[in-house]
Design a protein around this motif. Structure first.
Motif, PDB file in Angstrom:
ATOM      1  N   LEU A 197       0.898  -1.275  -0.094  1.00 56.77           N
ATOM      2  CA  LEU A 197      -0.064   0.089   0.087  1.00 56.77           C
ATOM      3  C   LEU A 197       0.822   1.257  -0.047  1.00 56.77           C
ATOM      4  O   LEU A 197       1.666   1.362   0.671  1.00 56.77           O
ATOM      5  CB  LEU A 197      -0.908  -0.076   1.207  1.00 56.77           C
ATOM      6  CG  LEU A 197      -1.964   1.039   1.321  1.00 56.77           C
ATOM      7  CD1 LEU A 197      -3.028   1.122   0.224  1.00 56.77           C
ATOM      8  CD2 LEU A 197      -2.574   1.456   2.858  1.00 56.77           C
ATOM      9  N   ILE A 198       0.458   2.333  -0.760  1.00 60.27           N
ATOM     10  CA  ILE A 198       1.377   3.483  -0.994  1.00 60.27           C
ATOM     11  C   ILE A 198       0.266   4.668  -0.455  1.00 60.27           C
ATOM     12  O   ILE A 198      -0.828   4.379  -0.385  1.00 60.27           O
ATOM     13  CB  ILE A 198       1.889   3.849  -2.240  1.00 60.27           C
ATOM     14  CG1 ILE A 198       0.671   3.664  -3.210  1.00 60.27           C
ATOM     15  CG2 ILE A 198       3.072   2.983  -2.583  1.00 60.27           C
ATOM     16  CD1 ILE A 198       0.920   4.234  -4.418  1.00 60.27           C
ATOM     17  N   SER A 199       0.917   5.663  -0.091  1.00 59.24           N
ATOM     18  CA  SER A 199       0.352   6.773   0.771  1.00 59.24           C
ATOM     19  C   SER A 199      -0.793   7.352  -0.377  1.00 59.24           C
ATOM     20  O   SER A 199      -2.085   7.686   0.540  1.00 59.24           O
ATOM     21  CB  SER A 199       1.290   7.899   1.153  1.00 59.24           C
ATOM     22  OG  SER A 199       0.695   8.860   1.632  1.00 59.24           O
ATOM     23  N   GLY A 200      -0.352   7.474  -1.634  1.00 66.66           N
ATOM     24  CA  GLY A 200      -1.460   7.966  -2.388  1.00 66.66           C
ATOM     25  C   GLY A 200      -2.564   7.203  -2.544  1.00 66.66           C
ATOM     26  O   GLY A 200      -3.884   7.884  -2.613  1.00 66.66           O
ATOM     27  N   ASP A 201      -2.654   6.080  -2.585  1.00 69.89           N
ATOM     28  CA  ASP A 201      -3.883   5.093  -2.666  1.00 69.89           C
ATOM     29  C   ASP A 201      -4.677   5.182  -1.429  1.00 69.89           C
ATOM     30  O   ASP A 201      -5.770   5.248  -1.420  1.00 69.89           O
ATOM     31  CB  ASP A 201      -3.443   3.442  -2.812  1.00 69.89           C
ATOM     32  CG  ASP A 201      -2.832   3.372  -3.887  1.00 69.89           C
ATOM     33  OD1 ASP A 201      -2.880   4.223  -5.113  1.00 69.89           O
ATOM     34  OD2 ASP A 201      -2.149   2.244  -4.214  1.00 69.89           O
ATOM     35  N   LEU A 202      -4.026   5.449  -0.112  1.00 68.11           N
ATOM     36  CA  LEU A 202      -4.581   5.365   1.002  1.00 68.11           C
ATOM     37  C   LEU A 202      -5.518   6.942   0.909  1.00 68.11           C
ATOM     38  O   LEU A 202      -6.733   6.924   1.391  1.00 68.11           O
ATOM     39  CB  LEU A 202      -3.907   5.464   2.089  1.00 68.11           C
ATOM     40  CG  LEU A 202      -4.813   5.418   3.586  1.00 68.11           C
ATOM     41  CD1 LEU A 202      -5.522   4.016   3.663  1.00 68.11           C
ATOM     42  CD2 LEU A 202      -3.762   5.775   4.681  1.00 68.11           C
ATOM     43  N   TYR A 203      -4.830   8.093   0.584  1.00 67.79           N
ATOM     44  CA  TYR A 203      -5.377   9.393   0.577  1.00 67.79           C
ATOM     45  C   TYR A 203      -6.726   9.205  -0.365  1.00 67.79           C
ATOM     46  O   TYR A 203      -7.918   9.562   0.128  1.00 67.79           O
ATOM     47  CB  TYR A 203      -4.385  10.206  -0.294  1.00 67.79           C
ATOM     48  CG  TYR A 203      -4.931  11.797  -0.047  1.00 67.79           C
ATOM     49  CD1 TYR A 203      -4.434  12.463   1.269  1.00 67.79           C
ATOM     50  CD2 TYR A 203      -5.669  12.269  -1.154  1.00 67.79           C
ATOM     51  CE1 TYR A 203      -4.950  13.733   1.306  1.00 67.79           C
ATOM     52  CE2 TYR A 203      -6.070  13.623  -0.970  1.00 67.79           C
ATOM     53  CZ  TYR A 203      -5.762  14.319   0.188  1.00 67.79           C
ATOM     54  OH  TYR A 203      -6.231  15.621   0.398  1.00 67.79           O
ATOM     55  N   LEU A 204      -6.464   8.581  -1.456  1.00 71.26           N
ATOM     56  CA  LEU A 204      -7.697   8.344  -2.537  1.00 71.26           C
ATOM     57  C   LEU A 204      -8.953   7.716  -1.723  1.00 71.26           C
ATOM     58  O   LEU A 204      -9.983   8.145  -2.000  1.00 71.26           O
ATOM     59  CB  LEU A 204      -7.320   7.955  -3.808  1.00 71.26           C
ATOM     60  CG  LEU A 204      -6.321   8.650  -4.751  1.00 71.26           C
ATOM     61  CD1 LEU A 204      -6.134   7.934  -5.814  1.00 71.26           C
ATOM     62  CD2 LEU A 204      -6.953  10.001  -5.012  1.00 71.26           C
TER      63      LEU A 204
END
Lengths: 433, 421
Positions: free
Chosen positions: A184-191
């Protein structure tokens, strides 16, 4: 003394339960996002709040955030993460002193503001979380998932559920799985967070002395930063199954004490009335006057802890006990014998009446704790159940008979027996007994 | 009963003492269905040696806890069942310095109080029932032994204390409880379960006069004085600076502790204890610079916490949690304590912590259990717990800084670690 509950829709898919009471010295505020439990999503949902709780745009680090809470007379903000049958609820819960005990007042408003900042306005935004907050909370969650092994009792119960309900959302842990966090990367969690804010069902609870209209207006105002709401995703019906062939699983771990967990399923098509369910559980193993406690512990001295739990929504029942390795089978047989007695109506009047008195008392007492009321009302609301007060069930509990309990016990079909033993014990995985 | 009002807390307390010496406390809670009764005996896991009329007695480790289990036995059956028949949920626990019996109910309060007072006053166990209890408590011990936080704490106590009875486990060991006999239990009951060594606290909407008369009619006449506790007194260096054990866990669990000077006795005890807690918050709490630094560096996670524990004759401060590098965490704590010794605690932080600790104590007043426990504990220290707002006012930042400087030192410290297999 005030004690009114109201339920209102603040925005599409955003509901508020408001308990107007002046009984407590504190107020309680919670916000939960509700999602159907899914293996690929559960860990992401579990991770959102810890990342948000690291800092807001106005209080961008832990020290400043803690200082803001200290200024609100030690208001406690915590991550809320619950599993209710096949729904995952994640959010924030806060408790704080009631405005009448703070010389300058304004505590509820301050808490609503802070909650809104935490939920909607994270440090690092817009567009991204602070990378190190994301990374350290991802690591923390991975550690927490790994650390579940530290609590042997909870471990054994979770293994029982995994073995009993493979493929069902019920078997998914509220923390999710390590696998889905690895990449998991930060950008995916943000979205994902933005997505949840726009289409996740949202449930708010406020309990305290503020007038419901004022509280609703204040909370609606504090959610003005929510993204445009779309039609929220519905929560699917809970999967209920009949017991199949009995599974018997024995596993080993470096433990001092053996753990016995047994699971039963009830008829998926039969109705399980609330009153009969709680009373049956209390007679069987839910209290310290129950059959399991009095026989397995007091009469046979086989264990210190032995309990039963009945989930009437999922239509399952579990018994758990901590016992000597060599007594696992003996303990299991005694549990079966006690359940058989329930099913055959061998319930002494004093057993039934003690259980009834305990349940009636518990229903009366649950109105005395704001934390229990928050849990009670948000749980009922997420299942779409009416928001009757706990005390309103007393008359139906009074009407349950021995025959009602026997009928319910008769319905319980054995599904899985799970033994957790130490090393050196025989490890086996076999089919039905 | 003498009434005291605490308008700043929105509380009222009625206090009295029976002719037999038992202290009574009533906290009225109009509008609540719940009535909570808490009978505290000043006798706990660390009371293994005592002086009764000049004669010294000893008991095996775990005796107070064993006695607590056995007191539920009555001539009419288990007290649990008698209370459950009235819808009352009963329980009991044994701490290092207190044993408490409690129930909560919504109806038939006086009848439940009668049952509670009678079963605690009169031991009814037999050789056979004591033997059977060994099986149950053995399982409780095994359950504790599977808990890493319990083990890490036991190991720390054994490493910090050589003389003081804090080194003993409240629950005992399989070996020690095997030595317990009905005679030992009876002699402990005789030594400590005397009315003048007990406080009965009730929180709820009950009639004060009927509360007093039920307590009077169902507690024993004036008994002998309670035996004198001999726990020892201990400051000085720890037994060993480091102890490690392995368990089937995922991540190391640690507990770092430093021995304090033995605390003052009497009414100075609780204000001192609050000062120590506040100092620990300033050094280790969620708002402290150290916490933020350790958390940001990934050395600790949300499980990290620190506080102080004071007892008669000894005390310690601790920090515990999960960490891959417990030694590093301990080192950082000592380094930060050195900085505070040099620069003092930040004034703004201290002011905020006072406010937040006050708020937390106020929130606790919602919890009947904490209210009863705090009031009984304070009563054993001849203090009035509800005076905490003024104790907070009086806490001096310089004294808190000095406490950190004097206590969090390498010479006083020990580190206990449980590592994964």
């Amino acid at each position: 003394m005030l004690n009114d509950v109201t339920f209102s829709e603040l925005l599409p898919g955003v509901h508020l339960i408001c308990l107007h009471t002046d009984k407590f010295k504190t107020g309680c505020l919670s916000v939960s996002l509700l999602r159907h439990l899914r293996g690929e999503e559960a860990a992401k949902n579990a991770l959102i709040m810890p990342v948000l709780m690291r800092g807001t745009r106005r209080c961008p680090d832990m020290e400043r955030l803690s200082a803001a809470m200290d200024d609100l007379y030690g208001a406690g903000f915590g991550v809320l993460l619950r599993k209710r049958a096949e729904t995952q609820a994640f959010g924030i819960a806060a408790d704080f002193i009631d405005d009448r005990f703070a010389p300058e007042g304004g505590i509820l408003r301050g808490c609503a503001d802070l909650m809104s900042q935490l939920l909607l306005d994270p440090a690092g935004g817009p567009g991204a979380f602070v990378p190190e907050y994301f990374e350290s909370e991802r690591r923390n969650l991975l550690d927490a998932i790994a650390a579940r092994v530290n609590d042997k009792h909870a471990w054994a119960v979770r293994r029982l559920i995994e073995i009993m309900c493979p493929g069902e959302p019920y078997a998914i842990d509220k923390l999710g799985t390590a696998g889905s966090l690895e990449s998991l990367i930060s950008g995916d969690l943000y979205l994902h967070w933005r997505d949840m804010l726009s289409r996740g069902q949202m449930l708010l609870f406020y309990g305290g002395s503020a007038r419901p209209g004022d509280a609703a207006a204040m909370l609606k105002d504090s959610l003005s930063g929510l993204p445009q709401r779309t039609e929220p995703d519905a929560l699917p019906a809970i999967i209920r199954k009949s017991a199949g062939e009995t599974k018997l699983i024995r596993e080993n771990m470096d433990v001092a004490q053996g753990r016995l967990c047994i699971g039963w399923r009830f008829d998926p098509d039969a109705d399980i009335p609330y009153a009969a369910a709680v009373l049956f559980n209390a007679v069987f193993g839910g209290t310290s006057a129950s059959k399991l406690f009095m026989n397995v512990r007091e009469r046979l001295s086989l264990c210190y802890s032995v309990d039963s739990t009945l989930d009437r929504r999922k239509k399952l029942m579990f018994v758990t006990a901590g016992v000597e390795f060599s007594d696992l089978e003996r303990c299991r047989d005694e549990v079966f014998a006690q359940l058989r007695d329930c099913a055959q109506g061998k319930i002494e009047p004093c057993e039934l009446e003690s259980a009834r008195a305990c349940i009636v008392s518990a229903l009366k007492l649950s109105g005395d704790s704001l934390g229990s009321l928050e849990d009670y009302y948000t749980t009922r609301a997420l299942y779409g159940e009416s928001l009757e007060s706990p005390g309103s069930f007393i008359s139906s509990v009074m009407a349950v008979s021995k025959e009602d309990i026997a009928a319910l016990a008769e319905q319980a079909k054995l599904d899985t027996v799970y033994f957790l033993s130490g090393y050196g014990e025989e490890a086996e995985k076999d089919g039905p007994q | 009963m003498v009434r005291s009002d605490y308008p700043g807390l929105g509380e009222t307390v009625l206090r009295g003492e029976l002719e037999n010496g038992m202290r009574l406390i009533l906290v009225p809670k109009p509008g609540f269905s719940r009535v909570y009764a808490f009978l505290a005996v000043k006798y706990g896991g660390m009371d293994l040696r005592w002086d009764k009329n000049g004669e010294i007695f000893c008991a095996p480790e775990g005796t107070a806890h064993f006695l607590e289990h056995k007191m539920f036995e009555t001539d009419e059956g288990s007290a649990d069942l008698l209370l459950a028949a009235n819808g009352a949920q009963s329980n009991a626990f044994t701490d290092s310095d207190m044993t408490a019996y409690l129930f909560e109910c919504s109806d038939r309060f006086e009848e439940n109080l009668r049952i509670l007072l009678q079963f605690v006053a009169e031991p009814c166990f037999t050789q056979e029932s004591v033997r059977k209890e060994v099986g149950i408590i053995n399982q409780e011990i095994l359950m504790c032994e599977d808990e890493p936080y319990w083990r890490v704490n036991r190991n720390l106590m054994n490493s910090l204390f050589k003389e003081h009875a804090l080194r003993f486990s409240t629950i005992g060991t399989r070996e020690s409880i095997a030595q317990i006999t009905p005679e030992i239990l009876k002699s402990c009951h005789e030594a400590f379960y005397v009315p003048s060594n007990m406080v009965l606290c009730v929180v709820g909407d009950v009639d004060p006069e009927r509360f007093v008369s039920t307590a009077r009619d169902n507690s024993p006449g004036r008994g002998p004085r309670a035996a004198a506790h001999l726990h020892g007194r201990e400051a000085g260096p720890p037994v060993r600076p480091y102890i490690e054990e392995k368990m089937d866990i995922a991540r190391p669990v640690f507990m770092f502790g430093c021995k304090t000077e033995p605390p003052p006795t009497g009414e100075d005890f609780l204000p001192r204890s609050m000062l120590c807690d506040l100092a620990c918050d300033a050094l280790l709490g969620g708002s402290s610079p150290l916490y933020a630094r350790l958390y940001t560096r990934g050395l600790i996670n949300g499980s990290f916490e620190g506080s102080s524990e004071l007892f008669e004759g000894a005390g310690f401060v601790f920090a515990r949690g999960e960490s891959d590098e417990p030694e590093k965490v301990a080192e950082e704590i000592l380094r930060e304590a050195e900085r505070i010794a040099r620069d003092g605690i930040d004034e703004e932080l201290f002011k905020r912590l006072k406010r937040s600790s006050f708020g937390s104590r106020l929130k606790e007043l919602n919890a009947f259990e904490m209210t009863a426990w705090n009031l009984c504990d304070a009563s054993f220290h001849s203090a009035d717990y509800y005076r905490f707002p003024e104790w907070y006012e009086r806490i001096d930042i310089g004294e808190a800084s000095r406490f950190i400087a004097d206590t969090f030192t390498e010479e006083r410290s020990a580190l206990s670690v449980i590592r994964p297999l």
